[in-house]
Scaffold this active site. Structure first.
Site, PDB file in Angstrom:
ATOM      1  CE  LYS A  58      -3.118  11.438   7.283  1.00  0.00           C
ATOM      2  NZ  LYS A  58      -4.004  10.566   7.221  1.00  0.00           N
ATOM      3  N   GLY A 116      -7.378   4.946   3.207  1.00  0.00           N
ATOM      4  CA  GLY A 116      -6.334   5.821   3.505  1.00  0.00           C
ATOM      5  C   GLY A 116      -5.284   6.803   2.751  1.00  0.00           C
ATOM      6  CD  GLU A 165      -1.874   2.061   0.392  1.00  0.00           C
ATOM      7  OE1 GLU A 165      -2.771   1.471   1.573  1.00  0.00           O
ATOM      8  OE2 GLU A 165      -1.078   3.031   0.120  1.00  0.00           O
TER       9      GLU A 165
HETATM   10  C1  ABF Z   1      -2.132   3.838   3.549  1.00  0.00           C
HETATM   11  O1  ABF Z   1      -1.851   4.146   4.642  1.00  0.00           O
HETATM   12  C2  ABF Z   1      -1.030   4.530   2.948  1.00  0.00           C
HETATM   13  O2  ABF Z   1      -1.064   4.227   1.618  1.00  0.00           O
HETATM   14  C3  ABF Z   1      -0.958   6.009   3.518  1.00  0.00           C
HETATM   15  O3  ABF Z   1       0.107   6.462   3.596  1.00  0.00           O
HETATM   16  C4  ABF Z   1      -2.044   5.547   4.917  1.00  0.00           C
HETATM   17  C5  ABF Z   1      -2.613   6.733   5.410  1.00  0.00           C
HETATM   18  O4  ABF Z   1      -3.108   6.178   6.952  1.00  0.00           O
HETATM   19  P1  ABF Z   1      -3.435   6.378   8.042  1.00  0.00           P
HETATM   20  O5  ABF Z   1      -4.802   6.076   7.856  1.00  0.00           O
HETATM   21  O6  ABF Z   1      -2.819   5.516   9.412  1.00  0.00           O
HETATM   22  O7  ABF Z   1      -3.240   7.624   8.515  1.00  0.00           O
HETATM   23  O8  ABF Z   1      -2.870   3.606   3.016  1.00  0.00           O
END
Ligand code: ABF
Length: 258
Positions: free
Chosen positions: A150, A111, A132
């Protein structure tokens, strides 16, 4: 077991609006269905969107008799893999491994907190940026999955929690001062709920969140410069790393960006 994608939605003035959770799910399913092949080594990201990716992965492993190897990017990701292995009874086909045994990863699915129009990312809102980034850097393909919130044109357009920077605990004050003086904005030490103390990452470090930074900065240069500061372990700026992003949209479609 037949894989099923259940869509939760509501209808508003003749158009269907998907929930954020459904948007995450359709993006995750699309990425897994498109990129995962039998015998692949898969990097498993962290966060709430990745939960759907692992769910789909486990379904495919069971339905298609796939044999895959999963490399987690965090404690959460590891638990997710273990939980799905037992839930779907795919003990022999969904293997949990690590970079010592599998240093080359076919595809990493993760993500993000924000994705700009050049596919640059802010990651680490959940605190797992270091592992990550290591896993993403070992992957032939790095696929981002996210909901429509996002999808930005520039970093900081929508995501206001700042750029996370993982630091060695004893150095957080000088690092904060140096970045504020050099680039502006403000860095805040990330605190646990009820300010019980600083958040400590899976690697035993602190996180500084860089807020109110200027927009449209030269992120590649800035990332390099910040990483040169002694005590900085990693930044949540993932520049020119992603191969592709899938966004689950409000109308139920999946938008692709590469
Ligand atoms: C991780 O999960 C992080 O790097 C990023 O901050 C977050 C994204 O989370 P979500 O999918 O809950 O929005 O990958």
């Amino acid at each position: 077991r037949k894989a099923s994608l259940q869509i939760s939605s509501f209808v508003s003035k003749n158009c269907t609006i998907m929930s954020v959770e459904t948007a995450k799910k359709i993006a995750a399913y699309k990425a897994v269905d498109t990129y995962v092949k039998n015998r692949h080594v898969i990097g498993i990201g962290s966060g709430s969107t990745v939960v759907y990716a692992v769910e789909r992965l486990a379904e495919r492993v069971q339905n298609e008799n796939l044999n895959i190897i999963c490399i987690p990017t965090s404690f959460q990701a590891k638990q997710l893999i273990v939980a799905n292995k037992s839930r779907f009874q795919v003990e022999n086909e969904m293997h949990l491994s690590d970079l010592e045994n599998h240093p080359e990863i076919d595809v990493c699915i993760d993500g993000a907190d924000e994705v700009d129009c050049h596919l640059n990312l802010i990651k680490g809102g959940g605190g797992c940026l270091l592992q990550e980034k290591i896993i993403a850097s070992c992957s032939k393909q790095f696929i981002v999955i996210a909901d429509y919130r996002k999808n930005s044109s520039y970093l900081g357009e929508q995501y206001k929690n700042g750029i996370p920077i993982e630091v060695i605990p004893m150095a957080f004050v000088p690092i904060k001062n140096r970045i504020e003086k050099r680039f502006g904005g403000k860095l805040e030490l990330r605190m646990a709920i009820a300010k019980a103390g600083p958040v400590v990452t899976d690697n035993g470090n602190f996180i500084l969140d860089w807020i109110n930074f200027k927009h449209n900065l030269k992120w590649e240069d800035i990332n390099r410069e910040i990483k040169m500061i002694p005590g900085v372990v990693e930044t949540g700026l993932f520049i020119k790393m992603a191969t592709k992003a899938y966004f689950g949209m409000q109308d139920g479609s999946v938008k692709e960006q590469d």
